[in-house]
Write an enzyme that holds these catalytic residues in place. Structure first.
Site, short mmCIF file in Angstrom:
data_model
loop_
_atom_site.label_atom_id
_atom_site.label_comp_id
_atom_site.label_asym_id
_atom_site.label_seq_id
_atom_site.Cartn_x
_atom_site.Cartn_y
_atom_site.Cartn_z
N ALA A 203 -10.31 -11.84 -36.36
CA ALA A 203 -11.40 -12.03 -34.90
C ALA A 203 -12.86 -11.85 -35.17
O ALA A 203 -13.20 -13.60 -35.28
CB ALA A 203 -10.89 -11.73 -34.40
N TYR B 184 1.47 -8.81 -39.51
CA TYR B 184 0.26 -8.01 -40.32
C TYR B 184 0.78 -6.46 -40.90
O TYR B 184 1.51 -5.73 -40.72
CB TYR B 184 -0.32 -7.37 -38.36
N ASP C 193 -11.54 -18.24 -31.99
CA ASP C 193 -12.98 -17.07 -32.68
C ASP C 193 -14.10 -18.30 -33.16
O ASP C 193 -15.25 -17.89 -32.73
CB ASP C 193 -13.07 -16.72 -34.04
#
Length: 328
Positions: free
Chosen positions: A25, A94, A256
């Site tokens: 981010a 992740y 973003d």
């Protein structure tokens, strides 16, 4: 973090070739701001490994100052892997438990390079991702880091906060505790950005006016209804600007990019509608590429896009890296 993206759509177990890149981010916002010509630095921790060197190299190549990035000799660089379905939708996997960035805390701000950058910055951007770091490991370093930035801001310095809800980072806490933490942090920021979908998940409402009542502290609250409109609240009132029609290649990174566009407009003194439009254009640029980083239009093209009439704006279409419509 480092990113691995399969060359072909399908289950990961069928993917044989991956492209490596960089995502996350705050780093996405930093790269998008730099692409707009805003001097930008990124502060974080990376492992002393190839992925860490990749992150530093790619951010520097995009014009981001990485002088305050700390290198952890014991922990690895965080990684995520994209899984692209046949319909081109993406799932992110992740791998960042016990990564170098997972132990970020307020002491990271005391390093000489970081302290110097923070002392000069007109704006410091944070997200709920950073606020969540350390919770699954039993510490609250990320939350304390965000609090430290808010506590230490100097007169005239702005702090922006993007909710960026990541439920897996808060795993095991339920929704109540993260909601209270995120609401407290967001309400102390100067500029807050959040999407209606994540606001519904965290705060139980997607109504912009109810969200403003929940978060009265920020000077500016920006509520994004993905693909439809964005509503901004400030002392002068409420402004809503419709999103552009976009031929989407991949949605990752668009939020973003919007944040970067909006913040760039804020720093340049644009009025509210022009800031929202710059956010929309940057988000569209990200949506039109396979990856987290789109290329914004030239300064001349941006001036035309941001200055067009309401009817011209609604007629714009973004496809294959270009913006077309009744604008010249």
């Amino acid at each position: 973090m480092a990113v691995l993206v399969p060359e072909q759509a399908g289950p990961l177990e069928e993917s044989e070739v991956f492209r490596r890149g960089v995502g996350g981010a705050e780093s996405n916002v930093a790269c998008a701001l730099a692409a707009l010509g805003v001097p930008t630095a990124w502060i974080s921790r990376l492992g002393a490994d190839g992925f860490g060197r990749l992150v530093v190299t790619q951010l520097a190549e995009r014009g981001v100052d990485t002088s305050a990035v700390a290198i952890d000799p014991r922990r690895p660089t965080g990684l995520y892997v994209k899984e692209i379905a046949r319909d081109r939708s993406s799932t992110l996997h992740y791998y960042r438990s016990d990564s170098a960035a997972s132990v970020l805390g307020p002491d990271s701000l005391d390093l000489p390079a970081a302290s110097a950058l923070l002392g000069e910055a007109r704006l410091v951007h944070l997200t709920g991702v950073t606020a969540a770091l350390g919770y699954r490991a039993g510490h609250e370093g990320g939350r304390r880091l965000v609090e430290a930035v808010l506590d230490r801001r100097r007169p005239g310095q702005l702090v922006s906060f993007d909710l960026n809800w990541r439920p897996r980072l808060w795993d095991g806490l339920g929704t109540g505790r993260p909601a209270a933490i995120l609401a407290e942090l967001a309400d102390r920021a100067d500029v807050v950005l959040l999407g209606t979908d994540e606001a519904e998940a965290v705060f139980g409402t997607d109504d912009p006016h109810r969200l403003r009542a929940l978060l009265p502290g920020p000077r500016v609250l920006v509520v994004k209804d993905s693909g439809h409109r964005v509503t901004a609240f400030d002392d002068d009132g409420v402004v809503t600007e419709p999103a552009l029609a976009v031929e989407v290649v991949e949605p990752i990174g668009a939020g973003d990019a919007f944040a970067a566009g909006y913040l760039a407009g804020l720093l340049r003194g644009y009025d509210q509608r022009r800031r929202l439009r710059l956010g929309h254009v940057c988000a569209a640029s990200a949506l039109m590429v396979a990856g987290d980083h789109g290329t914004p239009p030239t300064t001349a093209e941006l001036d035309v896009l941001l200055s067009c009439s309401a009817s011209q704006w609604s007629a714009l279409r973004a496809s294959e890296g270009a913006f077309a419509g009744a604008v010249s």
